[in-house]
Design a protein around this motif. Structure first.
Motif, short mmCIF file in Angstrom:
data_model
loop_
_atom_site.label_atom_id
_atom_site.label_comp_id
_atom_site.label_asym_id
_atom_site.label_seq_id
_atom_site.Cartn_x
_atom_site.Cartn_y
_atom_site.Cartn_z
N TYR A 1 0.70 -1.28 -0.04
CA TYR A 1 -0.14 0.03 0.34
C TYR A 1 0.98 1.27 -0.04
CZ TYR A 1 -2.57 3.23 1.91
OH TYR A 1 -3.71 4.50 2.52
N LEU A 2 0.71 2.08 -1.16
CA LEU A 2 1.00 3.48 -0.43
C LEU A 2 0.06 4.77 -0.53
CD1 LEU A 2 3.43 5.36 -1.26
CD2 LEU A 2 2.90 5.14 -3.64
N SER A 3 0.07 6.09 0.38
CA SER A 3 -0.53 6.68 0.11
C SER A 3 -0.24 7.96 -0.48
CB SER A 3 -0.58 7.10 1.91
OG SER A 3 -1.86 8.02 2.28
N ALA A 4 -1.08 8.74 -0.67
CA ALA A 4 -0.49 9.71 -1.63
C ALA A 4 -1.46 11.43 -1.12
CB ALA A 4 0.14 10.11 -3.02
N TYR A 5 -1.10 12.48 -0.34
CA TYR A 5 -1.99 12.81 0.10
C TYR A 5 -0.78 14.37 1.12
CZ TYR A 5 -1.55 11.03 5.21
OH TYR A 5 -1.19 11.13 5.79
N ASP A 6 -0.96 15.84 0.75
CA ASP A 6 -0.65 16.29 1.32
C ASP A 6 -1.01 17.17 2.22
OD1 ASP A 6 0.79 19.17 1.82
OD2 ASP A 6 0.53 19.96 -0.30
N ILE A 7 -0.20 17.21 3.64
CA ILE A 7 -0.34 16.98 5.01
C ILE A 7 -0.65 19.16 5.28
CG2 ILE A 7 1.73 17.16 5.94
CD1 ILE A 7 -0.46 15.39 8.63
N VAL A 8 -0.20 19.70 4.16
CA VAL A 8 0.19 20.99 4.69
C VAL A 8 -1.16 21.70 4.49
CG1 VAL A 8 1.21 23.21 3.43
CG2 VAL A 8 2.64 21.16 3.92
N PRO A 9 -1.73 21.63 3.98
CA PRO A 9 -2.63 22.21 4.11
C PRO A 9 -4.04 22.27 4.87
CG PRO A 9 -3.20 21.28 1.60
CD PRO A 9 -1.59 20.73 2.72
#
Length: 174
Positions: free
Chosen positions: A135-143
């Motif tokens: 599994y690989l997760s991709a998201y941006d935690i900054v916003p």
């Protein structure tokens, strides 16, 4: 009839097509929205390789590591909910991507009165039989952190310059 799929071994033929991936994506979303760690773990192979280095400091190997990860997710985002936006499958390779929207309140340690609304994707890289093996997760935690008041505004800084300014501020005690 069984077929051998690269990385999956022998599985019933009906589990090798888009129907399997669609069913898995439905069960995946339901498990995460239940906030029930056991439901999430049931979907994973014992030797799961879990890569969400946005949230976790290293790649996780095995279900027990994912158990600790999941419990921290529920602690940090106790009311997080995921809604599917779109799914993309490669049935012959038994891979898929599910784009999602996540919403919820801030953690108690940060700002529980504020909320976040962000997007990301779950990437199913490999299955072992009918369980997720990689599994690989991709998201941006900054916003997310900006919405929760955990990070300062960008003030026009581009790309990595914003992140570097945060690092400089942390080193200087700002």
């Amino acid at each position: 009839m069984t077929v051998t799929t690269p990385g999956a071994g022998a599985v019933p033929e009906e589990l090798t097509d888009a129907a399997f991936l669609a069913d898995f994506a439905d069960r995946w979303l339901a498990a995460w929205n239940s906030h029930d760690t056991e439901r999430v773990l049931e979907l994973l192979s014992d030797d799961i390789r879990w890569d969400d280095r946005t949230f976790w400091p290293e790649v996780i190997a095995g279900k027990e590591g994912v158990r600790a990860y999941s419990e921290k997710i529920w602690e940090a985002m106790p009311d997080v909910q995921f809604a599917e936006i779109e799914r993309f499958f490669a049935p012959d390779a038994r891979r898929g991507i599910v784009l999602f929207r996540q919403t919820g309140s801030g953690p108690a340690k940060l700002n529980p009165e504020r909320t976040f609304d962000a997007h990301g994707c779950d990437i199913f890289l490999e299955f072992h039989g009918d369980q997720l093996g990689s599994y690989l997760s991709a998201y941006d935690i900054v916003p997310m952190l900006q919405q929760l008041g955990g990070l300062p505004p960008r003030e026009g800084k581009l790309g990595g310059a914003y992140l570097m300014s945060l690092a400089r501020g942390a080193r200087s005690g700002a």
